[in-house]
Design an enzyme around this catalytic site. Structure first.
Site, PDB file in Angstrom:
ATOM      1  N   SER A  13      12.030   5.442  54.768  1.00 51.36           N
ATOM      2  CA  SER A  13      11.879   5.353  53.471  1.00 51.36           C
ATOM      3  C   SER A  13      12.600   3.329  53.497  1.00 51.36           C
ATOM      4  O   SER A  13      12.800   2.887  54.726  1.00 51.36           O
ATOM      5  CB  SER A  13      13.712   5.234  52.000  1.00 51.36           C
ATOM      6  OG  SER A  13      14.328   5.097  53.051  1.00 51.36           O
ATOM      7  N   SER A 128      21.193  -9.571  56.419  1.00 51.53           N
ATOM      8  CA  SER A 128      21.659  -9.351  54.955  1.00 51.53           C
ATOM      9  C   SER A 128      21.802 -10.778  55.134  1.00 51.53           C
ATOM     10  O   SER A 128      22.017 -11.737  55.773  1.00 51.53           O
ATOM     11  CB  SER A 128      21.892  -8.662  54.882  1.00 51.53           C
ATOM     12  OG  SER A 128      22.181  -8.928  53.184  1.00 51.53           O
ATOM     13  N   TYR A 141      30.103  -5.587  53.707  1.00 53.16           N
ATOM     14  CA  TYR A 141      28.895  -5.385  53.981  1.00 53.16           C
ATOM     15  C   TYR A 141      28.330  -6.844  54.597  1.00 53.16           C
ATOM     16  O   TYR A 141      27.935  -6.344  55.327  1.00 53.16           O
ATOM     17  CB  TYR A 141      28.045  -5.081  52.399  1.00 53.16           C
ATOM     18  CG  TYR A 141      26.441  -4.578  52.650  1.00 53.16           C
ATOM     19  CD1 TYR A 141      26.010  -3.310  53.427  1.00 53.16           C
ATOM     20  CD2 TYR A 141      25.931  -6.123  52.659  1.00 53.16           C
ATOM     21  CE1 TYR A 141      24.566  -3.208  53.908  1.00 53.16           C
ATOM     22  CE2 TYR A 141      24.345  -5.695  52.686  1.00 53.16           C
ATOM     23  CZ  TYR A 141      23.569  -4.654  53.662  1.00 53.16           C
ATOM     24  OH  TYR A 141      22.501  -4.547  53.918  1.00 53.16           O
ATOM     25  N   LYS A 145      26.807  -6.968  58.502  1.00 54.29           N
ATOM     26  CA  LYS A 145      25.797  -7.135  59.090  1.00 54.29           C
ATOM     27  C   LYS A 145      26.002  -9.164  59.631  1.00 54.29           C
ATOM     28  O   LYS A 145      25.297  -9.706  60.435  1.00 54.29           O
ATOM     29  CB  LYS A 145      24.866  -7.916  57.626  1.00 54.29           C
ATOM     30  CG  LYS A 145      24.712  -7.071  56.866  1.00 54.29           C
ATOM     31  CD  LYS A 145      23.904  -5.696  57.697  1.00 54.29           C
ATOM     32  CE  LYS A 145      23.379  -4.353  56.953  1.00 54.29           C
ATOM     33  NZ  LYS A 145      22.287  -4.253  58.196  1.00 54.29           N
ATOM     34  N   THR A 176      13.975  -1.988  46.808  1.00 54.96           N
ATOM     35  CA  THR A 176      13.360  -0.567  47.113  1.00 54.96           C
ATOM     36  C   THR A 176      14.615   0.554  46.821  1.00 54.96           C
ATOM     37  O   THR A 176      14.884   1.374  47.414  1.00 54.96           O
ATOM     38  CB  THR A 176      14.040  -0.526  48.947  1.00 54.96           C
ATOM     39  OG1 THR A 176      14.857  -1.419  48.785  1.00 54.96           O
ATOM     40  CG2 THR A 176      13.311  -1.934  49.870  1.00 54.96           C
TER      41      THR A 176
END
Length: 269
Positions: A13, A128, A141, A145, A176
């Site tokens: 995906s 990211s 998060y 990254k 997305t």
């Protein structure tokens, strides 16, 4: 360019699927990872699906052994997380690092010996822009990254004598639907809840207006296939302008601007 063997993680995906599709379209042999290859609902023509669980380091060895010689590895698979640092358990933080950092590193280590022996190979770490422009309630998060980027940039010179290219790529906001799969850690009675909800609403708006997975994938595929790739690429969120501003402006100003883009007012301390 002759056909190369490409391994793309998280290829069912989003960006991963589009990366895999574009490599196939350019004539390369593509393997895409998923936790359960038998359950892929819409398999992409030309992609061979193999099992990989980023949280299971042994599966990295098995995946690499099954695929064989890998010319290009794109470490794309990962999880998104948001919430208040105080409300997030250490186990949740550790799990995120296991999936977003340690798993990709385990797979990279598994393919490096073959690349070194053949004296060629490319590894792309998909990070990211939150690494370069961190924002409140996304600290865990952003930290994962940032770690992934550091691994790529620090090992670039280490591996270069063996013909191995390490590349770090930072996507901006992408449409997305990843927000629907993001794990959230915020208590109902949390003192941070009101500001978190403000940020979450702004994040949803930003993601809905983000760049396409196709556009981001093209940047990643182009970088991986470049004869002399740069160590770092970024796309989305007016990357050229904001990275220039990041170099010129005071750090606090950049943090304030990033917060504002996510709906949070400036707070002086």
């Amino acid at each position: 360019m002759s056909s190369q063997t490409v391994l793309v993680t998280g290829a069912t995906s989003g960006i991963g699927a589009e990366i895999a599709r574009q490599f196939v379209a350019r004539g390369h042999r593509v393997y895409g990872t998923t936790r359960n290859p038998d359950s892929v609902r819409n398999p992409l023509p030309g992609v061979t699906y193999v099992r990989l669980d980023n949280a299971d380091y042994a599966s990295a060895e098995s995946c690499a052994a099954l695929v064989g010689e890998v010319d290009i590895l794109v470490n794309n698979a990962g999880e998104s997380q948001a919430g208040a640092l105080e409300d997030t358990s250490m186990s949740a933080i550790e799990d995120l690092f296991r999936v977003n950092v340690f798993g990709p590193i385990a797979l990279t280590k598994a393919v490096l010996p073959g690349m070194r022996r053949r004296r060629r190979g490319t590894v792309v770490m998909v990070g990211s822009m939150l690494s370069s422009f961190p924002v409140a309630f996304r600290s865990n998060y952003a930290a994962t990254k940032s770690a992934l980027k550091a691994f790529a940039l620090a090992s670039r010179r280490e591996l270069a004598p063996y013909g191995i290219r390490m590349i770090s790529v930072e996507p901006g906001t992408i449409a997305t639907g990843i927000g629907d799969r993001r794990s959230i850690h915020i208590r109902d009675d949390s003192p941070y809840r009101a500001e978190y909800e403000t940020l979450a609403a702004a994040t949803r708006r930003n993601e809905d207006a983000g760049i396409t997975a196709e556009s981001m994938a093209t940047q990643i595929v182009d970088a991986a296939l470049a004869e002399h790739p740069k160590p770092f690429y970024a796309k989305g969120n007016q990357a050229g302008l904001v990275f220039l501003l990041r170099r010129l402006a005071p750090r606090q100003l950049i943090l304030d601007m990033t917060a504002r883009k996510h709906g949070l007012p400036k707070v002086s301390i």
